[in-house]
Write a protein that holds these residues in place. Structure first.
Motif, PDB file in Angstrom:
ATOM      1  N   ASN A  15       0.792  -1.250  -0.081  1.00  0.00           N
ATOM      2  CA  ASN A  15       0.047   0.140  -0.089  1.00  0.00           C
ATOM      3  C   ASN A  15       0.839   1.385   0.006  1.00  0.00           C
ATOM      4  OD1 ASN A  15      -2.843   0.634  -0.366  1.00  0.00           O
ATOM      5  ND2 ASN A  15      -3.062   1.214   1.893  1.00  0.00           N
ATOM      6  N   LYS A  16       1.857   1.158   0.480  1.00  0.00           N
ATOM      7  CA  LYS A  16       2.951   2.255   0.442  1.00  0.00           C
ATOM      8  C   LYS A  16       3.482   2.458  -0.930  1.00  0.00           C
ATOM      9  CE  LYS A  16       7.078   3.960   2.927  1.00  0.00           C
ATOM     10  NZ  LYS A  16       8.101   3.689   3.862  1.00  0.00           N
ATOM     11  N   ARG A  17       3.815   1.377  -1.441  1.00  0.00           N
ATOM     12  CA  ARG A  17       4.075   1.724  -3.176  1.00  0.00           C
ATOM     13  C   ARG A  17       2.929   2.303  -3.761  1.00  0.00           C
ATOM     14  NH1 ARG A  17       4.745   2.938  -7.177  1.00  0.00           N
ATOM     15  NH2 ARG A  17       5.418   1.991  -9.144  1.00  0.00           N
ATOM     16  N   VAL A  18       1.650   2.017  -3.442  1.00  0.00           N
ATOM     17  CA  VAL A  18       0.444   2.750  -4.084  1.00  0.00           C
ATOM     18  C   VAL A  18       0.681   4.239  -3.649  1.00  0.00           C
ATOM     19  CG1 VAL A  18      -1.779   3.068  -3.926  1.00  0.00           C
ATOM     20  CG2 VAL A  18      -0.891   0.680  -3.989  1.00  0.00           C
ATOM     21  N   ALA A  22       1.147   8.374  -5.936  1.00  0.00           N
ATOM     22  CA  ALA A  22       0.287   9.680  -5.565  1.00  0.00           C
ATOM     23  C   ALA A  22       1.282  10.802  -5.401  1.00  0.00           C
ATOM     24  CB  ALA A  22      -0.494   9.538  -4.387  1.00  0.00           C
ATOM     25  N   THR A  23       2.674  10.724  -5.103  1.00  0.00           N
ATOM     26  CA  THR A  23       3.563  11.683  -5.141  1.00  0.00           C
ATOM     27  C   THR A  23       4.524  11.666  -6.307  1.00  0.00           C
ATOM     28  OG1 THR A  23       5.091  12.564  -3.556  1.00  0.00           O
ATOM     29  CG2 THR A  23       5.294  10.298  -3.835  1.00  0.00           C
ATOM     30  N   ASN A  24       4.196  11.076  -7.290  1.00  0.00           N
ATOM     31  CA  ASN A  24       4.806  10.959  -8.570  1.00  0.00           C
ATOM     32  C   ASN A  24       4.495  11.830  -9.347  1.00  0.00           C
ATOM     33  OD1 ASN A  24       6.352  10.413 -10.817  1.00  0.00           O
ATOM     34  ND2 ASN A  24       5.763   8.048 -10.783  1.00  0.00           N
ATOM     35  N   PRO A  25       5.624  13.088  -9.721  1.00  0.00           N
ATOM     36  CA  PRO A  25       5.099  14.136 -10.540  1.00  0.00           C
ATOM     37  C   PRO A  25       4.819  13.856 -12.042  1.00  0.00           C
ATOM     38  CG  PRO A  25       7.486  14.300  -9.912  1.00  0.00           C
ATOM     39  CD  PRO A  25       6.973  13.222  -9.248  1.00  0.00           C
ATOM     40  N   ASP A  26       5.351  12.630 -12.314  1.00  0.00           N
ATOM     41  CA  ASP A  26       5.185  12.224 -13.815  1.00  0.00           C
ATOM     42  C   ASP A  26       3.822  11.702 -13.972  1.00  0.00           C
ATOM     43  OD1 ASP A  26       7.839  12.830 -14.463  1.00  0.00           O
ATOM     44  OD2 ASP A  26       8.784  11.258 -13.914  1.00  0.00           O
ATOM     45  N   VAL A  27       3.246  11.363 -13.037  1.00  0.00           N
ATOM     46  CA  VAL A  27       1.751  10.915 -13.081  1.00  0.00           C
ATOM     47  C   VAL A  27       0.798  12.000 -13.055  1.00  0.00           C
ATOM     48  CG1 VAL A  27      -0.112   9.464 -11.873  1.00  0.00           C
ATOM     49  CG2 VAL A  27       2.276   8.711 -11.860  1.00  0.00           C
ATOM     50  N   PRO A  28      -0.381  12.184 -14.055  1.00  0.00           N
ATOM     51  CA  PRO A  28      -1.154  13.021 -14.273  1.00  0.00           C
ATOM     52  C   PRO A  28      -1.818  13.308 -12.897  1.00  0.00           C
ATOM     53  CG  PRO A  28      -1.269  11.692 -16.021  1.00  0.00           C
ATOM     54  CD  PRO A  28      -0.513  11.124 -15.016  1.00  0.00           C
ATOM     55  N   LEU A  29      -2.107  14.750 -12.595  1.00  0.00           N
ATOM     56  CA  LEU A  29      -2.498  15.120 -11.208  1.00  0.00           C
ATOM     57  C   LEU A  29      -3.982  14.513 -10.877  1.00  0.00           C
ATOM     58  CD1 LEU A  29      -2.462  17.148  -8.764  1.00  0.00           C
ATOM     59  CD2 LEU A  29      -3.771  18.786 -10.323  1.00  0.00           C
ATOM     60  N   TYR A  30      -4.876  14.026 -11.639  1.00  0.00           N
ATOM     61  CA  TYR A  30      -5.991  13.492 -11.278  1.00  0.00           C
ATOM     62  C   TYR A  30      -5.749  12.166 -11.105  1.00  0.00           C
ATOM     63  CZ  TYR A  30      -9.667  17.075 -10.642  1.00  0.00           C
ATOM     64  OH  TYR A  30     -10.020  18.126  -9.966  1.00  0.00           O
ATOM     65  N   GLU A  31      -4.804  11.293 -11.688  1.00  0.00           N
ATOM     66  CA  GLU A  31      -4.357  10.041 -11.365  1.00  0.00           C
ATOM     67  C   GLU A  31      -3.717  10.026 -10.032  1.00  0.00           C
ATOM     68  OE1 GLU A  31      -5.665   7.767 -13.395  1.00  0.00           O
ATOM     69  OE2 GLU A  31      -6.290   9.473 -14.884  1.00  0.00           O
ATOM     70  N   ARG A  32      -2.771  10.859  -9.776  1.00  0.00           N
ATOM     71  CA  ARG A  32      -2.462  10.816  -8.482  1.00  0.00           C
ATOM     72  C   ARG A  32      -3.320  10.872  -7.226  1.00  0.00           C
ATOM     73  NH1 ARG A  32       1.964  15.618  -8.596  1.00  0.00           N
ATOM     74  NH2 ARG A  32       2.358  14.854  -6.326  1.00  0.00           N
ATOM     75  N   ILE A  33      -4.482  11.723  -7.732  1.00  0.00           N
ATOM     76  CA  ILE A  33      -5.691  11.776  -6.460  1.00  0.00           C
ATOM     77  C   ILE A  33      -6.263  10.333  -6.694  1.00  0.00           C
ATOM     78  CG2 ILE A  33      -7.827  13.005  -6.076  1.00  0.00           C
ATOM     79  CD1 ILE A  33      -6.563  15.313  -7.255  1.00  0.00           C
ATOM     80  N   LYS A  34      -6.251   9.878  -7.848  1.00  0.00           N
ATOM     81  CA  LYS A  34      -6.963   8.372  -7.605  1.00  0.00           C
ATOM     82  C   LYS A  34      -6.154   7.266  -6.874  1.00  0.00           C
ATOM     83  CE  LYS A  34      -9.457   8.551 -12.248  1.00  0.00           C
ATOM     84  NZ  LYS A  34      -9.495   7.932 -13.366  1.00  0.00           N
ATOM     85  N   PHE A  35      -4.760   7.639  -6.707  1.00  0.00           N
ATOM     86  CA  PHE A  35      -4.167   6.766  -6.227  1.00  0.00           C
ATOM     87  C   PHE A  35      -4.361   7.169  -4.503  1.00  0.00           C
ATOM     88  CE2 PHE A  35      -1.549   5.894 -10.129  1.00  0.00           C
ATOM     89  CZ  PHE A  35      -1.391   4.432  -9.821  1.00  0.00           C
ATOM     90  N   ARG A  93       0.788  14.779   4.091  1.00  0.00           N
ATOM     91  CA  ARG A  93       1.795  15.630   3.476  1.00  0.00           C
ATOM     92  C   ARG A  93       1.444  15.710   1.944  1.00  0.00           C
ATOM     93  NH1 ARG A  93       5.677  15.969   0.550  1.00  0.00           N
ATOM     94  NH2 ARG A  93       5.655  13.730  -0.108  1.00  0.00           N
ATOM     95  N   ILE A  94       1.384  14.676   1.409  1.00  0.00           N
ATOM     96  CA  ILE A  94       1.184  14.709  -0.196  1.00  0.00           C
ATOM     97  C   ILE A  94      -0.065  15.694  -0.430  1.00  0.00           C
ATOM     98  CG2 ILE A  94       0.799  12.990  -2.308  1.00  0.00           C
ATOM     99  CD1 ILE A  94       2.057  10.838  -0.642  1.00  0.00           C
ATOM    100  N   LYS A  95      -1.054  15.210   0.308  1.00  0.00           N
ATOM    101  CA  LYS A  95      -2.472  15.883   0.112  1.00  0.00           C
ATOM    102  C   LYS A  95      -2.197  17.413   0.337  1.00  0.00           C
ATOM    103  CE  LYS A  95      -5.828  15.106   2.726  1.00  0.00           C
ATOM    104  NZ  LYS A  95      -6.785  14.260   3.410  1.00  0.00           N
ATOM    105  N   ARG A  96      -1.641  17.728   1.502  1.00  0.00           N
ATOM    106  CA  ARG A  96      -1.427  19.186   1.782  1.00  0.00           C
ATOM    107  C   ARG A  96      -0.371  19.748   0.953  1.00  0.00           C
ATOM    108  NH1 ARG A  96      -0.302  17.911   6.161  1.00  0.00           N
ATOM    109  NH2 ARG A  96       2.241  18.159   6.067  1.00  0.00           N
ATOM    110  N   ASP A  97       0.856  19.477   0.846  1.00  0.00           N
ATOM    111  CA  ASP A  97       1.681  20.099   0.245  1.00  0.00           C
ATOM    112  C   ASP A  97       2.026  19.803  -1.145  1.00  0.00           C
ATOM    113  OD1 ASP A  97       2.200  20.906   2.746  1.00  0.00           O
ATOM    114  OD2 ASP A  97       3.937  19.388   3.149  1.00  0.00           O
ATOM    115  N   GLU A  98       1.254  18.835  -1.750  1.00  0.00           N
ATOM    116  CA  GLU A  98       1.723  18.323  -3.416  1.00  0.00           C
ATOM    117  C   GLU A  98       0.234  18.742  -4.095  1.00  0.00           C
ATOM    118  OE1 GLU A  98       3.802  15.095  -4.138  1.00  0.00           O
ATOM    119  OE2 GLU A  98       4.948  15.380  -2.496  1.00  0.00           O
ATOM    120  N   ILE A  99      -0.785  17.913  -3.620  1.00  0.00           N
ATOM    121  CA  ILE A  99      -1.762  17.769  -4.455  1.00  0.00           C
ATOM    122  C   ILE A  99      -2.750  19.063  -4.565  1.00  0.00           C
ATOM    123  CG2 ILE A  99      -3.998  16.842  -5.021  1.00  0.00           C
ATOM    124  CD1 ILE A  99      -1.752  15.120  -5.378  1.00  0.00           C
ATOM    125  N   ILE A 100      -2.922  19.735  -3.344  1.00  0.00           N
ATOM    126  CA  ILE A 100      -3.804  20.848  -3.084  1.00  0.00           C
ATOM    127  C   ILE A 100      -3.029  22.007  -3.921  1.00  0.00           C
ATOM    128  CG2 ILE A 100      -4.793  22.670  -1.665  1.00  0.00           C
ATOM    129  CD1 ILE A 100      -6.182  19.901  -1.674  1.00  0.00           C
TER     130      ILE A 100
END
Length: 679
Positions: A15-18, A22-35, A93-100
């Motif tokens: 699950n950590k690999r999943v 979510a923190t991979n910048p090469d993944v499209p933003l909404y796909e990161r949100i799906k992860f 952290r990912i949600k707060r500092d990267e996704i938003i």
């Protein structure tokens, strides 16, 4: 060093690999949100099943514990919760500092606890009064309540702190209707900026409407997970269907496995609700302001299709498209399908044409997880209505799908289909079907479907699986024997080509590993490639350790649980474990044994878990056709070379990105392109 990874810590590593996606910048933003949503959904089930199970046996007699666990369950549970805490900190952290911030950069403002601006107040208030209010059930938690308050499983609530007219604090319980309404609401666009708010925040802004006689002192979200595993105490007597139905009704009444609360909640409030809801300190787990983050699946993308993965249209198979009847194509040659790269429509055709073809006399199939609106079940009902004999085995103990499977079983039974239900003490996890047809020359011919994934059109577009369509007698006759056994377990049956749990599967797997060991000991190449969802059975792990110590090269592709510890000198130094997490869920099981160049290859439904090998009916089937073998070997070769989405599991359970010095290889895209060029 311990020989095996703990099963649950290994799953948390997956699950950590999943979460890494979510923190991979090469993944499209909404796909990161799906992860993020996938991670949260996975974790929720983990607490409902695995953590609940561990907690239930913490006080079991120590002698029993020592036989089943490497260490006391209490210690294991403590390690799991510590790992979960660290992962959830990273999630936040990912949600707060990267996704938003990235959403804001794209012109999408996601309200996160701040006050809704004046321009949106009227809309938010109207939405609250016209939509949200319909589902709200506020309860004042006063001493006058004689009956205990029941917190529903996985339901979101607010604990609202209210100061009354005398200056004292009262508490109210308020449901958040995320099961009835979309969790996230699109607010009116202002200029070039889109706005999204959670219904939680719209509710917070309107609490004074619900409690006009109070001063709002605080509002904190909570959520309770309950033990969701069904407990069928005696499967060998009585009506199993009735027992399953009864247990489904009780599922939401299970004992607590996790009580999530907003970490900003003051201690006196936490103490009050702990006592009020009869919780223990072991139930409590601090979280953030928002729970049920799997609701992020619902987050709308106003810039769609931008910020999402580009589409990969399903590849058509010309041989099947050009054939008037799918059975005519299978007569010419066995057909291998790869989902979701190739269209699942061919599976629907297999059942639809069987239902309507006057030369088809009989259809048999097994179901583990049925789609909620199943085309295949409807086709079987049509077949029965057309006078064909239809026999269907429905596994009604498939976790979280029991109710849906029962619904379809009863519907098919009413249509005249012979329904076989769960076998006592076993689950039937095989994904097989058999069509018996009178061919043009009058001969009876059998057509088999054998797959690695469920007969489920919904999951087929996101799960990566393989399926074989065949007319070969050596396969179809054994399939027929399997169905005979499912009808009457007292029959004596045996299998030579198929590997079937309860019959020959572990012995044959051991023989094939021993074969590679013998080749290696004789100075020849020994090579094994195994692709699984989960690897947990210590007997089979020990056999792979034995192969490694003999010099056999063992390459594993294991998506989730892996209890084998790779790369340990003297134990497993020739074993590697790969993980691939990408747009599709890797779900197929592949077994490759080099066998001095003869290359034995099998596909099937069985993971190397104790439950799959010893407590289920699984079917693993051979591929003999050289061209079809080539396709599967190409698949695993590409996956082993994946240095974009591939990780290797190290001896300490870490996910290490593959660095092989080659050009970028993203296996799911590369295999898709290879298949497209092939056809």
């Amino acid at each position: 060093m311990v020989k095996y990874f703990d099963r649950d810590l290994s799953w948390l590593s997956f699950n950590k690999r999943v979460l890494m996606e979510a923190t991979n910048p090469d993944v499209p933003l909404y796909e990161r949100i799906k992860f993020l949503a996938i991670y949260s959904s996975n974790l929720d089930e983990f607490f409902r099943v695995r953590v609940a199970g561990l907690r239930s046996i913490v006080d079991i007699d120590k002698k029993k514990i020592n036989k089943k666990f490497n260490k006391p369950p209490k210690e294991i549970l403590s390690e799991l919760l510590e790992e979960v805490y660290q992962q959830q900190e990273e999630f936040g952290r990912i949600k707060r500092d990267e996704i938003i911030p990235q959403l804001k950069k794209e012109g999408i403002h996601f309200y996160r606890g701040e006050k809704i601006i004046a321009e949106h107040q009227e809309f938010a208030q109207h939405y609250f009064k016209s939509k949200i209010l319909s589902y709200l059930q506020p309860v004042l938690l006063t001493s006058s309540h004689s009956r205990p308050i029941h917190l529903e499983n996985r339901q979101l609530y607010f604990i609202v702190c209210l100061r009354n007219g005398t200056g004292d604090i009262d508490y109210a319980l308020l449901n958040i209707p995320s099961n009835n309404l979309s969790r996230f609401i699109a607010l009116p666009k202002i200029g070039d900026t889109y706005y999204i708010a959670a219904i939680d925040d719209i509710m917070r802004e309107n609490l004074d409407f619900l409690f006009p006689q109070y001063q709002i002192e605080g509002c904190y979200s909570i959520k309770l997970n309950r033990d969701a595993d069904l407990n069928i105490e005696d499967e060998y007597s009585g009506n199993l269907v009735k027992k399953i139905k009864k247990q489904i009704e009780k599922r939401d009444l299970g004992v607590p496995s996790r009580f999530l609360y907003d970490s900003a909640m003051p201690l006196p409030v936490l103490e009050y609700i702990t006592e009020k809801f009869q919780l223990t300190s072991n139930d409590l787990l601090a979280g953030g302001r928002y729970h049920n983050m799997y609701d992020l699946f619902q987050l709308s993308n106003p810039l769609k299709p931008r910020l999402e993965n580009p589409g990969l249209p399903a590849i058509r198979k010309k041989k099947l498209d050009d054939s008037r009847l799918i059975f005519h194509a299978i007569d010419e040659q066995d057909i291998l399908l790869h989902f979701p790269y190739q269209s699942y429509d061919y599976v629907l055709r297999f059942f639809n044409e069987a239902a309507l073809d006057p030369q088809v006399k009989e259809i048999k199939a097994t179901f583990y997880r049925i789609a909620s609106d199943s085309f295949i079940c409807n086709a079987l009902i049509s077949a029965a209505n057309n006078g064909k004999k239809v026999t269907v085995f429905v596994e009604i103990k498939a976790r979280f799908d029991e109710e849906n499977n029962l619904k379809w079983a009863e519907k098919m039974k009413k249509a005249g289909i012979e329904i076989l239900y769960s076998i006592p003490g076993l689950k039937v996890h095989a994904k097989v079907a058999l069509v018996i047809r009178h061919s043009d020359d009058g001969a009876i011919r059998k057509y088999g479907y054998l797959g690695t994934g469920n007969f489920n059109e919904k999951t087929a577009v996101i799960y990566a699986d393989e399926a074989l369509l065949t007319h070969q007698d050596y396969i179809t006759n054994e399939l027929d024997k399997l169905f005979s056994y499912l009808v009457d377990q007292s029959q004596e049956v045996s299998f030579q080509e198929l590997l079937v749990s309860q019959f020959n599967i572990t012995d044959r797997f051991k023989q094939m590993v021993d074969q590679e060991i013998e080749h290696a000991l004789q100075g020849r190449s020994g090579h094994i490639i195994i692709k699984l969802n989960n690897l947990q059975d210590d007997i089979m792990i020990d056999k792979l350790y034995e192969a490694s110590q003999a010099g056999v090269k063992v390459e594993l592709i294991v998506r989730a649980i892996c209890c084998l510890r790779p790369g340990v000198k003297g134990l497993s130094e020739t074993i590697t474990v790969h993980r691939i997490v990408d747009r599709y869920l890797e779900h197929s099981r592949v077994f490759y044994f080099y066998n001095n160049g003869r290359e034995d290859l099998y596909l099937g439904s069985a993971d190397w878990m104790k439950r799959n090998l010893y407590h289920r009916i699984e079917v693993v089937f051979p591929l003999h056709n050289p061209e079809l073998k080539k396709e599967v070997i190409k698949l695993v070769q590409i996956q082993l070379a994946d240095n974009v989405k591939g990780c290797e599991l190290d001896r300490d359970l870490n996910n290490i990105k593959v660095e092989n010095g080659a050009e970028d290889i993203r296996s799911q895209h590369a295999f898709y392109q290879w298949l497209a060029d092939l056809d």
